[in-house]
Design an enzyme around this catalytic site. Sequence first.
Site, short mmCIF file in Angstrom:
data_model
loop_
_atom_site.label_atom_id
_atom_site.label_comp_id
_atom_site.label_asym_id
_atom_site.label_seq_id
_atom_site.Cartn_x
_atom_site.Cartn_y
_atom_site.Cartn_z
N HIS A 99 -1.85 -16.06 8.16
CA HIS A 99 -0.88 -14.97 8.34
C HIS A 99 -1.44 -13.81 9.16
O HIS A 99 -1.05 -12.67 8.99
CB HIS A 99 -0.36 -14.44 7.00
CG HIS A 99 0.13 -15.51 6.10
ND1 HIS A 99 1.27 -16.25 6.37
CD2 HIS A 99 -0.37 -16.01 4.95
CE1 HIS A 99 1.44 -17.14 5.42
NE2 HIS A 99 0.46 -17.03 4.55
N ARG A 142 20.29 16.70 -6.98
CA ARG A 142 20.32 15.24 -6.80
C ARG A 142 20.74 14.55 -8.09
O ARG A 142 20.19 14.81 -9.15
CB ARG A 142 18.95 14.73 -6.37
CG ARG A 142 18.47 15.36 -5.08
CD ARG A 142 18.14 14.29 -4.09
NE ARG A 142 17.77 14.86 -2.81
CZ ARG A 142 18.08 14.30 -1.66
NH1 ARG A 142 18.77 13.18 -1.64
NH2 ARG A 142 17.71 14.85 -0.53
N ARG A 151 3.69 -11.70 3.65
CA ARG A 151 5.14 -11.60 3.42
C ARG A 151 5.92 -11.09 4.62
O ARG A 151 7.14 -11.09 4.61
CB ARG A 151 5.40 -10.71 2.20
CG ARG A 151 5.03 -11.41 0.91
CD ARG A 151 5.25 -10.52 -0.29
NE ARG A 151 6.64 -10.41 -0.66
CZ ARG A 151 7.06 -9.72 -1.72
NH1 ARG A 151 6.19 -9.09 -2.48
NH2 ARG A 151 8.31 -9.66 -2.01
N PRO A 194 0.82 -1.21 0.00
CA PRO A 194 0.00 0.00 0.00
C PRO A 194 0.85 1.25 0.00
O PRO A 194 1.86 1.33 0.70
CB PRO A 194 -0.79 -0.09 1.30
CG PRO A 194 -0.20 -1.22 2.06
CD PRO A 194 1.00 -1.72 1.35
N GLU A 195 0.44 2.20 -0.80
CA GLU A 195 1.09 3.50 -0.84
C GLU A 195 0.15 4.51 -0.19
O GLU A 195 -0.86 4.11 0.39
CB GLU A 195 1.40 3.88 -2.29
CG GLU A 195 2.18 2.80 -3.02
CD GLU A 195 2.48 3.15 -4.47
OE1 GLU A 195 2.62 4.35 -4.78
OE2 GLU A 195 2.56 2.23 -5.29
#
Length: 290
Positions: free
Chosen positions: A114, A171, A133, A2-3
């Site tokens: 899980h 950068r 995961r 998820p973002e």
Amino acid sequence: MPELPEVETIARGVNLRVRGDRIVEVWFGGKREPFKTPAARQAKGLEGRSILEVHRTGKHIVCELGAAADRPLDQRGGSPLVECASEPSAQWIVHLGMTGRLLVTTPDAPVAPHTHARVSLMSGRELRFVDPRRFGRLEFRELSRNTGFLAPGADPLSVTAAEFARLFHGRRLAIKAALLNQKILSGVGNIYADESLFRAGIRPRRLAGRLSRAELEGLRLALGEVLRDAIRLGGSSVSDYVDAEGARGFFQLEHCVYQRTGLPCLRCQTPIRRLVLAGRGTHYCPQCQR
DNA sequence: CATTTCACCTGGTGGC
DNA sequence: TGCCACCAGGTGAAAT
């Protein structure tokens, strides 16, 4: 997984359902602990506390917690509403990693494989953390000993043009890699990096420090639009993302490039290309992005 | 110091 | 059906 838009959707959903509730009991399971704070200390810290508010910072879900019920708070005769207005004394911080879910269920709902944490609440509801995961992380922090948690980078939804330009100035890494760096901007992940670069017409391999001021501003606006559109549609369900109620999002239907390798660009019909950048699958239109 | 690569995990998919 | 390679929304430690 998820973002920012997915985490925002989950945080809002959880907040609606558990705000003002109280933690009764906490269960942690699983072989290895996906926990930043050891499970025993975390459970001890959480049990008995009220949940004042749940919100998002970066990709983290933050549960603001009040004092435990058996502590002297009751001497003030505070009603739950008064308590909600009080200052948080601790935080429970949930990071979902790639496959994490934070679900509000009834206690009798089938327990998914899980499931690493079950938090039972006074209302009878249950908060569950599920993460196949195990890249997700759970952290408990006392605010008497720590300051409140704040994501390290700038917020992509409120960053100003001047600050956005300053963040990328000088950068020498690819703009896509820079977008993914949570210390620069917090909340952008692989989907929304690719989608915002497409909407801004910028190739993912361009060096961040070489973008013009106009290109950077175009990117800032495109990123804000993509993220807001995605929040509006409940996030992107690419494989298994669901919100606090288990419902899928719809923004995957709006993706222009992400996971569309070889398919025609929706704007110019040129086949979408895929490359690996910063270790991540990267999708772009060679015609629309320069 | 800044940037890149890789390990950490499990599960789904597609080729043979 | 089985096996295998490859892919996946993230992140920090190690290497360069």
